[in-house]
Design a protein around this motif. Structure first.
Motif, PDB file in Angstrom:
ATOM      1  N   ASP A 300       0.653  -1.040  -0.081  1.00  0.00           N
ATOM      2  CA  ASP A 300       0.083   0.095  -0.065  1.00  0.00           C
ATOM      3  C   ASP A 300       0.904   1.284  -0.116  1.00  0.00           C
ATOM      4  O   ASP A 300       1.438   1.760   1.191  1.00  0.00           O
ATOM      5  N   CYS A 302       2.316   5.249  -1.399  1.00  0.00           N
ATOM      6  CA  CYS A 302       1.480   6.371  -1.580  1.00  0.00           C
ATOM      7  C   CYS A 302       1.612   6.952  -3.131  1.00  0.00           C
ATOM      8  O   CYS A 302       1.038   8.213  -3.104  1.00  0.00           O
ATOM      9  N   LYS A 339      10.874   8.798   1.285  1.00  0.00           N
ATOM     10  CA  LYS A 339       9.892   9.204   1.091  1.00  0.00           C
ATOM     11  C   LYS A 339       8.730   8.736   2.033  1.00  0.00           C
ATOM     12  O   LYS A 339       7.771   9.330   2.495  1.00  0.00           O
ATOM     13  N   ASP A 340       8.980   7.260   2.156  1.00  0.00           N
ATOM     14  CA  ASP A 340       7.996   6.466   2.919  1.00  0.00           C
ATOM     15  C   ASP A 340       8.636   5.140   3.070  1.00  0.00           C
ATOM     16  O   ASP A 340       9.223   4.610   2.120  1.00  0.00           O
ATOM     17  N   ASP A 342       7.645   2.258   3.532  1.00  0.00           N
ATOM     18  CA  ASP A 342       7.038   1.337   2.707  1.00  0.00           C
ATOM     19  C   ASP A 342       7.811   0.830   1.406  1.00  0.00           C
ATOM     20  O   ASP A 342       7.518  -0.062   0.862  1.00  0.00           O
TER      21      ASP A 342
END
Length: 500
Positions: A300, A302, A339-340, A342
């Protein structure tokens, strides 16, 4: 007159058109509508395969925003003044009356269908009749930005008419809309009606579709545009087009460090890639999109796949080597972790696809992800034998029932690793075949490595060796257990090799 000042103003207008709308002042142009006592016939506008009723308010907004862009590019502060409001109101009236007359001439009671391009043409013609050629050009530049995502190829089999090689070496699909807009700009720069531009673009597209030519450099394409303008008798426009090109070329030479603008981020893009044998061919990103599809499975994130592709394409350049292309993609994937968190798994999976290709003689485009298990099984035995040949693996590991062990290998277990885990395995633990001085090659994937470690630890077992190996391997694969580093070296490598 086409001179350097004109070019600078034109470039500033393009920058204003590219500025996000929310960063510009907003005015109530839609209030400047026109109403007639005569009931207006129903007119539908088709855009992006969707139809909607003609909106007079949208016409006013369209013209008003073109006026705003033009004013901002000229550093004018008084934008919503009487003159501009009267111009918008007059154009709205002229456009609605023109369309009403057309609709009344249509047969039947069905509403008249109008394409968004046709509506833009009517608005532009109304502006030309009002001698508002600069506003018409501003409208045209806004349309160019809106159409940048669309690529049209006028052939019966949907193959590209031709591919255009940009000045930076990037290769993009043929787009007659861009040719038409460039020619329209030349007409409008002379205060002329730009309607013939569409005929020029269509004639050029038809001519190229018959030649079978696959590639053309942007400079050669512009030469063909000039020739077509003169062929159709538009000599003054051809002269303006030539002068514009000359001034823009001088401007580029005076700004060598300026990066070329990319007004079409999602348009099909190819680059020339140099292969290890020295040959070059076009890379179209098909494999990158397949790597992204594999890497995003079950995550999941972004960013959408297309946004991820755009991020992974950063810092590409023409004639880059295949190895540099791979490194750039991996580094860009790694940078997304900032950035993330994940994205750690995504970056690890991108790296995995390249490891698979290095080890398994597997290709993501040729073979697909669905065949990874088959390739692991076939490479397991072959690479063990290769490890013995190069004296990195002891022959005793070949005494097991290798077919039974191969059936237990589960490549899907790799999906649980993040980038650091995969990179650590690749750098420190996977066996490297260095017999070829020009190309060092791993002969293990992460799951082949874990199976080898389990095999090494069970060398001294007398009963049910394969079952015990598979049980231990399953613990490794499920990440419920991991041997310590000394054990990996002593048992997974030293014990299994009996030599270092």
């Amino acid at each position: 007159m086409i001179d350097q000042t004109y070019i600078e103003q034109d470039m500033e207008l393009q920058r204003c058109a590219a500025t996000p709308q929310e960063m510009k002042p907003r005015f109530d142009w839609s209030d400047l509508t026109y109403s007639s006592e005569t009931p207006a016939p129903r007119i539908l506008v088709e855009a992006n395969d969707e139809r909607s009723d003609l909106s007079i308010e949208e016409i006013a907004e369209t013209v008003g925003k073109a006026i705003t862009d033009l004013a901002l590019s000229r550093n004018q502060e008084d934008i919503y003044n009487d003159a501009n409001r009267q111009l918008v109101a007059g154009i709205v009236k002229a456009v609605t009356e023109t369309l009403a007359q057309r609709a009344q001439g249509e047969d039947g009671e069905a509403p008249m269908l109008l394409s968004s391009d046709d509506l833009s043409d009517v608005i532009e013609q109304a502006l030309v009749k009002q001698n508002a050629h600069e506003v018409a050009k501003s409208l045209l530049i806004r349309k160019k930005a809106a159409d940048a995502r669309r690529s049209v190829n006028l052939t019966d089999d949907n193959r590209p008419v031709c591919r255009v090689v940009r000045r930076n070496g990037e290769v993009v699909a043929w787009n007659p809309n861009k040719i038409e807009i460039a020619v329209r700009s030349a007409f409008l720069s002379l205060g002329m009606d730009s309607t013939p531009a569409r005929g020029v673009a269509n004639a050029l597209t038809e001519r190229f579709s018959k030649t079978g030519q696959e590639f053309i450099r942007i400079e050669d394409l512009q030469d063909r545009v000039q020739e077509e303008l003169m062929r159709q008798g538009h000599y003054k426009v051809a002269e303006a087009y030539i002068l514009y090109r000359a001034h823009r070329n001088n401007q580029r030479q005076s700004e060598p460090d300026q990066q070329p603008a990319t007004d079409d981020a999602n348009q099909e893009s190819l680059i020339m890639v140099t292969r290890p044998d020295g040959s070059s061919d076009l890379w179209d990103g098909t494999d990158l999109r397949q790597r992204i599809a594999f890497a995003t499975t079950g995550l999941d994130l972004c960013l959408s796949p297309s946004e991820i592709e755009q991020e992974l394409r950063r810092a590409f350049y023409s004639e880059m080597t295949e190895e540099d292309l791979k490194k750039t993609i991996i580094l860009n994937a790694k940078s997304l972790i900032e950035k993330d968190g994940d994205f750690a798994k995504l970056a690890g999976r991108i790296l995995l696809t390249y490891i698979y290709e290095e080890v398994l003689d597997w290709s993501i485009t040729r073979d697909g992800v669905s065949r990874l298990t088959d390739f692991h099984r076939s490479a397991f035995k072959a690479n063990l034998h290769r490890g013995v040949e190069i004296e990195r693996i002891h022959p005793r590991l070949l005494d097991y029932n290798l077919d039974k062990l191969a059936d237990a290998i589960n490549p899907a277990a790799d999906l649980d690793f993040d980038y650091l885990g995969i990179q650590t395995l690749y750098d420190r633990y996977l066996i490297v075949d260095k017999t070829d001085e020009n190309r060092h090659r791993r002969i293990e994937t992460p799951q082949l490595f874990w199976m080898r470690v389990a095999m090494g630890l069970m060398v001294g077992e007398e009963d049910y060796q394969e079952e015990k190996i598979i049980d231990l391997y399953s613990l490794y694969a499920s990440r419920r257990f991991c041997s310590s580093t000394p054990t990996l070296f002593n048992s997974g490598t030293m014990h299994s090799q009996l030599s270092s």
